[in-house]
Design an enzyme around this catalytic site. Structure first.
Site, mmCIF file in Angstrom:
data_model
loop_
_atom_site.group_PDB
_atom_site.id
_atom_site.type_symbol
_atom_site.label_atom_id
_atom_site.label_comp_id
_atom_site.label_asym_id
_atom_site.label_seq_id
_atom_site.Cartn_x
_atom_site.Cartn_y
_atom_site.Cartn_z
ATOM 1 N N GLN A 119 8.668 4.861 4.260
ATOM 2 C CA GLN A 119 8.417 6.279 3.968
ATOM 3 C C GLN A 119 7.418 6.880 4.964
ATOM 4 O OE1 GLN A 119 9.756 8.561 2.083
ATOM 5 N NE2 GLN A 119 11.292 7.104 1.417
ATOM 6 N N SER A 120 7.444 6.399 6.179
ATOM 7 C CA SER A 120 6.451 6.829 7.167
ATOM 8 C C SER A 120 6.594 8.306 7.562
ATOM 9 C CB SER A 120 6.588 5.950 8.403
ATOM 10 O OG SER A 120 5.855 6.492 9.469
ATOM 11 N N ASN A 121 5.494 9.036 7.415
ATOM 12 C CA ASN A 121 5.455 10.410 7.914
ATOM 13 C C ASN A 121 5.418 10.413 9.438
ATOM 14 O OD1 ASN A 121 5.147 11.710 5.270
ATOM 15 N ND2 ASN A 121 3.164 10.663 5.241
ATOM 16 N N ALA A 168 6.912 8.213 11.418
ATOM 17 C CA ALA A 168 8.259 7.993 11.946
ATOM 18 C C ALA A 168 9.093 9.262 11.868
ATOM 19 C CB ALA A 168 8.932 6.860 11.165
#
Ligand SMILES: Cc1ncc(COP(=O)(O)O)c(C=O)c1O
Length: 357
Positions: free
Chosen positions: A82-84, A86
Site C-alpha cells: 500500500q505504498s504511497n 510507489a
C-alpha cells in the site's frame, strides 16, 4: 540565518522537474481548533496534485530531477503493497514518460485486501508491479535493475538515498509556509519516519524560526536510531544545498507513542482522529501515517505538551488512497451499516440497518 529568498536560491541550484502544484494551501481549522483549544491550521501537502498527492510528489521534483540528469529511462522501486511512495512514483513516471517497475512487499495487507487502494492505483497508472516476500525486497530491487540493464535500459533505483533529496524539498516547504503565514507557528506537527522531518527541521533552523517540530513515526524504531538518521539526512541535505546549518540528534523530537501494535496496523485512536477531522473540517487523513500522527497531536494537546491556545500547524503528508484498503477496519470501528429503505411511505429516519449489513 537565511532569508526565504536565500533558502529558495539554495534549492534552485539542484536539478528539479515540475511535478507538484505548489504552493500547497494552508487551511485554517477553526471548528476543530475551538474543540481542542488551540489555533490549528493544516498545510495541505496531501494536495500536491499528482494522482492523489502526498509528500513524495514534492520530494520527487528533486529525486526525478536527479534521475533525468543521470539519463534514466526507467525507475525501479519497492516498498509496502500500500505504498504511497510507489503510487506517486508511478504517477511521476507517467508524467515524465519513464517506465515504472515496482517490486512491492507481499505483506499482510496485500493478502487481506488484494488489488485495492494504492496497489490498485499503481496498475491504473501503468506501472509493472510484482509482490515479493518482505525479506527479499532489497535483493529483488537490485535483481530487477540488473535485468533491465542487461536489456539496455538505464534504470534509476529509488531507495533510501532519495531521503536526502526529499529533505531538500521539505526545507523548501518550510520556506513556502513561512511566506504563507503572518507569523511562524509555535508547533509544526507531522507524520514522519525520517526524510520529511529532516527537511522540515533544516528549513526551520535555516530560517531561524521559533517553531518546535514534533514528528510521529509510523513504526517502532529505536529512538536513538531515528534521531541519528534524521540529523544525518538533514546535514547531508544542508551540504548539498551549501547551507552552513546543521541539525544535532538531540534536536530531533520524534515519537513512536501512537504506533500501536505495529506499522500499518490501525489503532482506535487513529480511526477516531480520522473521523474527528473529517467531521469537523471535511479533511481526510490516512490510517497508516497522518491519522496516527494526528491522534498524537490530539493527545499532546490533552496532556498539555502542546499548551492550550498554541498556534499549531499540522503538515498533512497525504496517503488517503490507503483508506480504501482499510475499509473493513473503518466499518467495524465506526459501526457503519448499509441501511436499505424498503418502504419510503413508512419513513426514512426510522429505517433499520439491512440484515447482515
Ligand atoms: C502519507 C505519508 N506520510 C508520511 C510519510 C513519511 O515520510 P518520511 O519517510 O519522509 O518521513 C510517508 C512515507 O511513506 C507517507 O506515505
Amino acid at each position: 540565518m537565511l532569508t526565504v529568498e536565500e533558502l529558495r536560491a539554495a534549492l534552485g541550484r539542484l536539478p528539479r522537474v515540475d511535478l507538484a502544484v505548489l504552493p500547497t494551501p494552508v487551511h485554517e481549522c477553526p471548528n476543530l481548533g475551538r474543540r481542542l483549544g488551540i489555533r490549528l491550521a493544516i498545510k495541505r501537502d496531501d494536495l500536491t496534485g499528482l494522482a492523489f498527492g502526498g509528500n513524495k510528489t514534492r520530494k520527487f521534483e528533486f529525486v526525478f530531477g536527479d534521475a533525468l540528469a543521470q539519463g534514466a529511462d526507467a525507475i525501479v522501486a519497492g516498498f509496502g503493497s500500500q505504498s504511497n511512495f510507489a503510487r506517486q512514483a508511478a504517477a511521476a513516471c507517467a508524467k515524465l514518460g519513464l517506465k515504472c517497475y515496482l517490486v512491492n512487499r507481499y505483506d499482510d495487507r496485500a493478502r487481506r485486501v488484494g488489488i485495492q487502494g494504492n496497489y490498485l492505483l499503481d496498475f491504473i497508472l501503468g506501472a509493472e508491479v510484482w509482490l515479493v516476500s518482505p525479506e527479499r525486497l532489497a535483493e529483488a530491487r537490485q535483481k530487477l535493475a540488473e535485468e533491465l540493464r542487461a536489456l539496455g535500459h538505464r534504470p534509476y533505483v529509488l531507495n533510501d538515498t532519495e531521503a536526502v533529496l526529499g529533505a531538500v524539498a521539505y526545507a523548501g516547504c518550510v520556506a513556502e509556509l513561512a511566506e504563507q503565514l503572518s507569523e511562524p507557528p509555535e508547533f509544526l506537527v507531522l507524520a514522519s519516519g525520517g526524510g520529511t522531518q529532516a527537511g522540515v527541521l533544516l528549513g526551520v533552523k535555516a530560517l531561524g524560526l521559533p517553531t518546535r517540530v514534533i514528528g510521529f513515526r509510523p513504526s517502532r524504531v529505536p529512538e536513538a536510531a531515528v534521531k541519528g538518521q534524521v540529523a544525518a539526512i538533514a546535514n547531508e541535505a544542508a551540504r548539498l544545498m551549501g547551507l552552513g546549518v546543521g541539525v544535532e540528534p538531540e534536536e530531533v523530537e520524534n515519537s513512536e507513542e501512537y504506533v500501536g501494535e505495529a506499522y500499518g496496523v490501525v489503532t482506535p485512536a487513529c480511526l477516531d482522529a480520522v473521523e474527528l477531522l473529517a467531521r469537523t473540517e471535511g479533511i481526510l487523513l490516512d490510517p497508516v501515517y497522518s491519522g496516527k500522527a494526528f491522534s498524537g497531536l490530539i493527545d499532546y494537546v490533552r496532556r498539555g505538551i502542546i499548551p492550550a491556545g498554541s498556534r499549531v500547524v499540522f503538515l498533512h503528508t497525504g496517503g488517503q488512497p490507503a483508506i480504501f484498503a482499510y475499509a473493513q477496519e473503518f466499518i467495524e470501528h465506526g459501526g457503519y451499516r448499509m441501511r436499505a429503505v424498503e418502504d419510503v411511505g413508512r419513513g426514512i429516519l426510522s429505517a433499520a440497518p439491512a440484515a447482515g449489513g
